[in-house]
Design a protein around this motif. Sequence first.
Motif, PDB file in Angstrom:
ATOM      1  N   TYR A  64      18.150   0.899 -27.392  1.00 44.53           N
ATOM      2  CA  TYR A  64      17.617   0.302 -28.774  1.00 44.53           C
ATOM      3  C   TYR A  64      18.071  -1.096 -28.820  1.00 44.53           C
ATOM      4  O   TYR A  64      17.451  -1.853 -29.185  1.00 44.53           O
ATOM      5  CB  TYR A  64      17.589   1.085 -29.963  1.00 44.53           C
ATOM      6  CG  TYR A  64      18.961   1.202 -30.546  1.00 44.53           C
ATOM      7  CD1 TYR A  64      19.368   0.411 -31.570  1.00 44.53           C
ATOM      8  CD2 TYR A  64      19.967   2.049 -30.263  1.00 44.53           C
ATOM      9  CE1 TYR A  64      20.539   0.238 -32.197  1.00 44.53           C
ATOM     10  CE2 TYR A  64      21.263   2.088 -30.892  1.00 44.53           C
ATOM     11  CZ  TYR A  64      21.433   0.958 -31.918  1.00 44.53           C
ATOM     12  OH  TYR A  64      22.657   1.010 -32.553  1.00 44.53           O
ATOM     13  N   GLU A  65      19.336  -1.263 -28.386  1.00 43.44           N
ATOM     14  CA  GLU A  65      20.096  -2.593 -28.374  1.00 43.44           C
ATOM     15  C   GLU A  65      19.504  -3.560 -27.529  1.00 43.44           C
ATOM     16  O   GLU A  65      19.265  -4.855 -27.917  1.00 43.44           O
ATOM     17  CB  GLU A  65      21.614  -2.527 -28.264  1.00 43.44           C
ATOM     18  CG  GLU A  65      22.139  -1.787 -29.423  1.00 43.44           C
ATOM     19  CD  GLU A  65      23.659  -1.519 -29.087  1.00 43.44           C
ATOM     20  OE1 GLU A  65      24.483  -1.955 -30.191  1.00 43.44           O
ATOM     21  OE2 GLU A  65      23.966  -0.934 -27.998  1.00 43.44           O
TER      22      GLU A  65
ATOM     23  N   ILE B 249      16.178  -4.683 -29.461  1.00 45.05           N
ATOM     24  CA  ILE B 249      16.398  -6.000 -30.402  1.00 45.05           C
ATOM     25  C   ILE B 249      16.922  -6.898 -29.829  1.00 45.05           C
ATOM     26  O   ILE B 249      16.767  -8.157 -30.325  1.00 45.05           O
ATOM     27  CB  ILE B 249      17.763  -5.107 -31.365  1.00 45.05           C
ATOM     28  CG1 ILE B 249      17.042  -3.973 -32.211  1.00 45.05           C
ATOM     29  CG2 ILE B 249      18.331  -6.160 -32.196  1.00 45.05           C
ATOM     30  CD1 ILE B 249      18.282  -3.298 -32.799  1.00 45.05           C
TER      31      ILE B 249
END
Lengths: 244, 226
Positions: A21-22, A25
Amino acid sequence: MNYHWDWQFFFQEADDGLKYYEWVISGLGWTTAVSLASLAVALLLGSVLGVMRTTPKRWLVAIGDTYVDLFRNIPLIVQLFLWFFVVPELVPDKIGIWMKQDLPYIVTAVVGLGLYTAARIAEQVKSGINALPRGQRFAGLALGFTEWQTYRYVRLPMAYRIVLPALTSESMNIFKNSAVTYAVGILELYFQYKQIIEKTSQVLEITIVVTMAYFMLAFVMNRMLAFVEKRTRVPGLISGTGGK
Amino acid sequence: MSDFDFSVITANWHFLAEGLRYTLQVTVTAMIGGIIIGTLLALMRLSSIKPLQWFAAGYVNFFRSVPLVQVILAVYLILPLLLQFLTGKMIPIGAENSAYFTFTIFEAAYYSEIMRSGIQSVPRGQIGAGYALGFTYGQTMRLVVLPQAFRNMLPVLLTQTIVLFQDVSLVYAIGATDFFGAADKITQRDLRPVEMYTTVAVVYFVICFALSRLVKRLQARIAIIR
């Protein structure tokens, strides 16, 4: 369907120690940065070109027209490849080597996307200026304004307001177009999308997430410019009374 | 820069021409398919049945909000899953074939918006006149409204097709060999980026520039009806 849904994978660690998920982002961050920077380049250059195309000077019109024809008739991905792989070979050796070694990728990508979008903005700025009655320019000149001052104080403030809806959709387009910069090595959202698919094969989850992310970017841009439109509307025009 | 080596182009022109042919095929397929589906979507959007309106609006807004490269890759990966689910068999599609499908459904969203404004540009009285002649809804649309809408929007439809022609270059994302893909593959092998990418840019420019000039002339010709 024997597809294995797994939403948890976003919280798994990837090879580089970051979680997936990083990656998303960070991609979102780069997409935003590239898009906004390119939009700034495009607005600036597009305005200059758009104004040039409405001046009485023939050669200025010719330069503006040629630019627009050139940059609108070559696909974006080809233009980016030209800036990255062809232009460094055509310029003098010293500059070429500097472009290849020291100039950050992101700058070339932003310039490439910016110059591409500038052609579209130039079209809109031109049509905005041409939409004004001729009398506006004459009135400006009669007040003793120079040609430039009629643009600065009379024509451009109106022209921008007229074409704001078109500029809004172009500003939303630039987020989508920025996805193409993955091809020249920018680690933006689409790049991360492609990379996560290669690593995890969770095509559907990541497609849903990335699609929503692009929706969100377009939506935020749309709302921000709708706010600008509301604040700058001119009383008395059709768009000034109602509308969204 | 060293010398511009034309022999790289002449030696590979056959491969490049094959790529260009594929680009043209995708463009024409997606144009025809996209205009047909787009017209249906526009009719749905303008119909009085709410669910049809919602579907068409959702379809158009969805495809207009996502980057084309992402759709190209997503369809390429998801379509086989879907086909496997429907037929129970693994059917390999291939990047080249999947692009035909992707561009058709993607461009339909854009053509639909053009056809919608085309239909809306036809005076309301024309529909009344159609009904007064005893035509059904289908006949009124097919024989009265759509021909006029199509004619009014022809320049815009063609301009969108020029955009589509350029956008086919994005099949780079799935490695299909279109015109740009062909040039890129030759570059990987022969390491002559200047010759290859310049050729692609020049050819694209010449074709698109000529077509957009033709569209402009067509526009001037069509514009006189009213």
